[in-house]
Design a protein around this motif. Structure first.
Motif, short mmCIF file in Angstrom:
data_model
loop_
_atom_site.label_atom_id
_atom_site.label_comp_id
_atom_site.label_asym_id
_atom_site.label_seq_id
_atom_site.Cartn_x
_atom_site.Cartn_y
_atom_site.Cartn_z
N VAL A 375 -5.61 27.65 32.75
CA VAL A 375 -4.62 26.76 32.13
C VAL A 375 -3.48 27.58 31.53
O VAL A 375 -2.30 27.27 31.70
CB VAL A 375 -5.27 25.86 31.06
N SER A 562 2.25 23.45 26.38
CA SER A 562 2.79 22.24 27.01
C SER A 562 4.31 22.17 26.89
O SER A 562 5.02 21.90 27.86
CB SER A 562 2.19 20.99 26.36
N LEU A 681 -3.88 19.13 31.32
CA LEU A 681 -4.22 20.56 31.34
C LEU A 681 -4.68 21.06 29.97
O LEU A 681 -5.65 21.82 29.88
CB LEU A 681 -3.00 21.37 31.80
N THR A 685 -8.62 19.81 29.46
CA THR A 685 -9.20 20.99 30.10
C THR A 685 -9.32 22.14 29.11
O THR A 685 -10.41 22.65 28.85
CB THR A 685 -8.34 21.43 31.31
N LEU A 686 -8.18 22.55 28.54
CA LEU A 686 -8.20 23.68 27.62
C LEU A 686 -8.97 23.37 26.34
O LEU A 686 -9.74 24.20 25.86
CB LEU A 686 -6.76 24.07 27.28
#
Length: 981
Positions: A375, A562, A681, A685-686
């Motif tokens: 990521v 992000s 993401l 996920t992270l």
């Protein structure tokens, strides 16, 4: 907070038409004010306190004739014609003369005038008529721009090509297009797929549309009083629709889950608002903090944008916790998933297949370090274009081909050079100049400015009539958004000290390019304070929400991935030109305030997903699940809803890109990209990967800090405890006015209890124990102190939870406690005061007859207690009565307030020692004085002869009971008790 929202949701559910009607009325009022009495949207890039703005303000004072808006009429001769030809010159001068005569035009300067600077191109093909208006762009007379256009276009009959430039002809007004409707349609499709119900899908859309209507009406109305840019309402629409749908989605999703598991619709709606609504509230507050943080930047138009968007978020948040439960009140049980349906199986856990979210998080948890690296690598790569980010204010170069401003910009660039599109204006202060050498010094200033690298030409310095200021026009070689032009501005400003020493003249640079530089400088200076305040406040809020240090730290820092990846995408498309044709984008510099605006909005929305996703993990961990199991549980619980919410936001924002205008296109694309990156993401996920790596340390919070942080309880643990207490209270309320179940009072260090017991309605309960302990129990019964643990039911209400209701039903009378007023006021006056406390503020005071009747009943009770009844009159001061009479009178005054439960304490009656027989007589007198339905609690010291009390109480037909409480409490809690007196 959860309990307050629970009650708010229940009230809205029970009175749906009243709530819906209230919102529709608010919508009608807001739109009526906005559309009927609202102001005009207008652009203003004023930045108080900067050099360029101060120069503009001074220009308005000393050169009012050039302080208004300006425009350029660019005339390009047809092939074979030279603008110096006599016929061409005559036609162009005639047009300039006609424009000069229009109302609202200060001056239309012919390109052939001796005062015109670089208005005739070297190739002889083009000329510029410079139009100076009398007022600023937002105050121009209606129709004036069309008059200028019509007059200029009269030259086209002879083959001239005419275009119009300047700020007044830039298309900076933004409106909704059909693609935005497609965004809402996509959101509706996501909702239908998520809920499997058209009715359920329509509710979030309805709440969001009504909320954004209210916000838009308010913004348009406020525009009457302050300057509101055209981009402001559209930004509010984007954010308002997105969060409005999302917030309602989170509450509705919890409601549907509970309905599928057999919860009563009313109970489910109220609980959903109390639990998911708490998360909505704190997520919304985080977004509002981020948006309101734009005030720190100190740029008015940006501050207005931030506040308007924050208001839109607030209204959407309010609609999610009031309007949505009202819709649920109309739907009632029709939202229950059909038995056997896919939605029902999913919500009840009957579907044996693990959900996609659960499968994904299990996959991530197998190798969390791998996903952290992946990521970070992907988002880091996407962020690379952000390193070449170039910022500027809107200019004609950014307009679409075929528009006035773009055609004029291209024509000027072709025939005069790009720098003529952004001339600079140098203000010269002459107040300290030498009059004898004034003209020579002005020429020296001009020559010094002309020598700055990058300056193409300069005009002559023009003093004003009072000869206290002068202006000098400077044309750079490069365009207004070229970085080289910024160097020119800085180079001219760098001459200030030298020129002041040599000529006594102080210079300042203004104009469009100078304003752009100052805005960039202001944004650079404000970025760190902005980030510090917004991230700091949000960090504290999230620390209170999650009771952790590392979780909010991880949330605050991970969003940087992000936002910088979003910056990279914006630069690649809007600056580098990737997919520019497909998205109808004119490549060029990014508008100056886009980064900080994007930073604020993405941060706020990222924290939304953090709250909604991680709160489920904490809920599981608090209930005892191991860290990895808690991560899986919380993720599986929130993944579907967060996915739907992120897709909705993505579609809503992305819909503004293809056909949107200028500022909005870049902001919308950045938001769409940032939301996608952060939701899928980072958060999905992270975050689980990092949480797995941190293990139990993720929930670490220093003990000293835990004591000082308020417990916001967004998981609803307190609400669940309250609901359990309500069920118990409702079960006991039919037979008991007061019930205690393993009740512990005091504080964490000094506990009293546990105590269990109850008394029926209208009964008398003797509370036996040391005086300090009795006082704390009495204060707890009156809901002035919260219990440490256990359950307490008072007249059908549970404590904690129903404190406000309990306080209105319980009165406390200390039979040994006298105040100064008991000696100063008569019994009649005191009766009036206490009875007034039981009446509404509009009621008339008790009549003399009613007061005499009340005093007569008290006198009869004093006789029962064995006191001196003959002294109990309306004119007697209570403090002068004998101890027994005084005790009965004090209780009678408390009963005048009409309580349903009276707590009295008879530890010692002034100078008389308390005895079982005496206490019994007084208790009997109070029981005779009180209505039959009033429950009485009498505090008595340990060792009192309760048999003697019973004997003395033989008269009243009431249930009698005794309850023993613990040993005396320590001094720290005694002081707390004394403060309640």
């Amino acid at each position: 907070m959860a309990l307050l929202l629970f009650r708010l949701g229940r009230g809205s559910y029970r009175r749906p038409w009243a709530v819906i009607g209230g919102w529709l009325l608010l919508l009608a009022i807001a739109l009526g004010l906005g559309l009927g009495f609202g102001g005009t949207l207008k652009e203003s890039f004023a930045i108080p306190g900067t050099e360029s703005q101060e120069a503009l303000d001074r220009l308005d004072q000393v050169f009012p004739e050039v302080a208004g808006a300006s425009a350029s009429v660019v005339v390009v001769a047809p092939g074979g014609v030279d603008v110096h030809d006599a016929d061409a010159r005559a036609e162009i001068e005639a047009v300039a003369e006609h424009i000069d005569g229009f109302d609202g035009v200060e001056q239309a300067l012919s390109p052939y005038s001796e005062y015109a600077t670089d208005s005739l191109s070297e190739d002889g093909r083009a000329a510029i008529i410079s139009v100076q208006f009398s007022t600023t762009a937002d105050a121009l007379p209606e129709g004036l721009l069309e008059q200028v256009r019509s007059e200029g276009e009269s030259l086209t009959a002879d083959g001239f090509d005419v275009s119009f430039g300047g700020e007044v002809y830039q298309e900076l007004e933004y409106g909704l297009t059909v693609t935005e409707v497609f965004g809402v349609v996509f959101a509706a499709v996501v909702l239908v797929v998520t809920f499997g119900s058209v009715l359920a899908a329509g509710m979030p859309l309805g709440t969001a549309i009504i909320a954004i209507g209210v916000s838009m009406g308010g913004i348009l109305f406020v525009a009457k009083f302050i300057t509101v840019s055209s981009a402001t309402p559209l930004l509010a629409v984007m954010i308002g629709i997105a969060v409005g749908i999302d917030y309602a989605l989170f509450v509705l999703s919890r409601h549907r889950h509970q309905l599928a598991n057999g919860v009563d619709p009313e109970e489910s709606a109220s609980t959903a608002v109390g639990t998911a609504g708490s998360a909505v509230l704190f997520a919304g507050v985080t977004v509002m903090i981020a948006l309101a943080g734009l005030l720190i930047v100190g740029i008015p138009f940006l501050s207005v944008m931030g506040i308007a968007a924050a208001v839109a978020v607030f209204v959407a948040m309010a609609a999610a916790v009031t309007l949505l439960p009202a819709f649920l009140g109309l739907a009632k049980g029709r939202l229950v998933p059909k038995p056997g349906s896919r939605a029902a199986k999913r919500e009840t856990g009957a579907d044996e297949r693990p959900s996609m979210g659960r499968r994904w998080v299990r996959f991530v948890l197998r190798a969390p370090i791998v996903f952290v690296v992946l990521v970070a690598g992907v988002l880091g790569t996407l962020a690379i274009p952000a390193l070449s980010l170039q910022l500027a204010l809107p200019s004609g170069a950014a307009q679409n081909p075929g528009t006035d401003a773009r055609d004029a910009y291209d024509a000027i660039s072709e025939h005069f050079g790009a720098g003529s599109n952004g001339p600079l204006l140098v203000m010269i202060d002459l107040t300290r100049a030498d009059d004898d050498t004034l003209l020579d010094d002005l020429a020296a200033v001009r020559d010094e400015v002309r020598s700055v690298p990058g300056v193409k030409t300069t005009g002559d310095a023009l003093p004003n009539p009072t000869v206290d200021s002068a202006i000098l026009q400077v044309v750079p070689e490069t365009g207004p958004t070229d970085p080289a032009t910024l160097d020119v501005v800085n180079g001219i400003r760098g001459l200030e000290g030298t020129l002041l020493d040599e000529t006594g003249m102080q210079i300042s640079v203004t104009g469009y390019t100078a304003v752009a530089i100052d805005i960039s400088d202001r944004l650079d200076q404000a970025l760190l304070p902005f980030a510090g305040v917004v991230v700091g406040l949000s960090f504290l809020l999230l620390m209170m929400v999650f009771r952790s240090v590392l979780v909010p730290l991880k949330a605050a820092l991970s969003f940087l991935l992000s936002v910088f990846a979003a910056f990279g995408v914006v630069v690649a498309i809007f600056q580098w030109g990737w997919f520019a044709d497909a998205l109808h984008i004119v490549p060029g510099p990014i508008i100056s305030f886009m980064p900080i605006l994007l930073l604020a909005i993405i941060f706020g929305l990222a924290m939304d997903y953090e709250v909604f996703l991680v709160s489920g993990m904490r809920e599981a961990y608090v209930r005892g699940a191991p860290p990895k199991q808690a991560i899986e549980f919380g993720f599986a619980q929130g993944a579907r809803v967060v996915t739907a919410a992120a897709l909705i936001m993505f579609f809503v924002f992305a819909a503004f890109v293809p056909e949107g205008a200028g500022v909005i296109k870049a902001i919308a694309l950045g938001l769409a990209a940032g939301i996608a990156f952060d939701a899928f993401l980072v958060r999905m996920t992270l975050v689980p990967a990092l949480m797995a790596l941190m293990g139990k340390a993720a929930w670490w919070l220093p003990r000293w800090l835990a004591k000082r942080l308020p417990d916001l309880d967004i998981e609803g643990e307190h609400l669940r405890t309250y609901r359990s207490g309500v069920e118990w209270a409702q079960g006991s309320s039919e037979r008991a006015a007061l019930a205690l179940d393993e009740l512990v009072v005091g504080d964490e260090q000094h506990r009293i209890g546990p105590v269990s017991g109850e008394i029926s309605r209208g009964g008398v309960l003797f509370l036996v124990g040391p005086e300090p302990a009795r006082r704390v129990v009495a204060a707890t019964i009156q809901a002035r102190l919260a219990p440490v643990s256990g359950r307490l039911q008072v007249l059908g209400h549970t404590v904690p939870g129903d404190e406000s209701s309990v306080r209105g039903l319980v009165a406390i009378a200390d039979l040994s406690d006298l105040e100064d007023r008991d000696f100063e006021l008569s019994l009649g006056d005191l009766v009036r005061e206490h009875e007034r406390a039981a009446r509404s503020m509009w009621s008339l005071p008790a009549s003399d007859a009613a007061v005499r009747a009340r005093v007569a009943r008290i006198r009869a009770a004093v006789t029962t207690a064995g006191g001196a009844a003959d002294r109990v009159t309306t004119t007697t001061a209570v403090g002068t009565l004998d101890p027994v009479a005084r005790a009965v009178v004090l209780a009678g005054l408390a009963l005048a307030e009409g309580p349903d439960l009276l707590v009295v304490d008879a530890n010692h009656l002034a100078e008389l020692p308390a005895s079982g027989e005496l206490v019994g007589r007084i208790a009997r007198a109070i029981a005779e004085l009180a209505p039959d339905a009033t429950t009485i609690v009498v505090g008595v010291p340990p060792g009192l002869d309760l048999a003697a009390v019973d004997a003395a109480m033989a008269g009243p037909r009431r249930t009698l009971a005794a309850l023993t409480i613990g040993d005396p409490i320590t001094s720290s809690t005694t002081e707390r008790k004394d403060a309640l007196r």
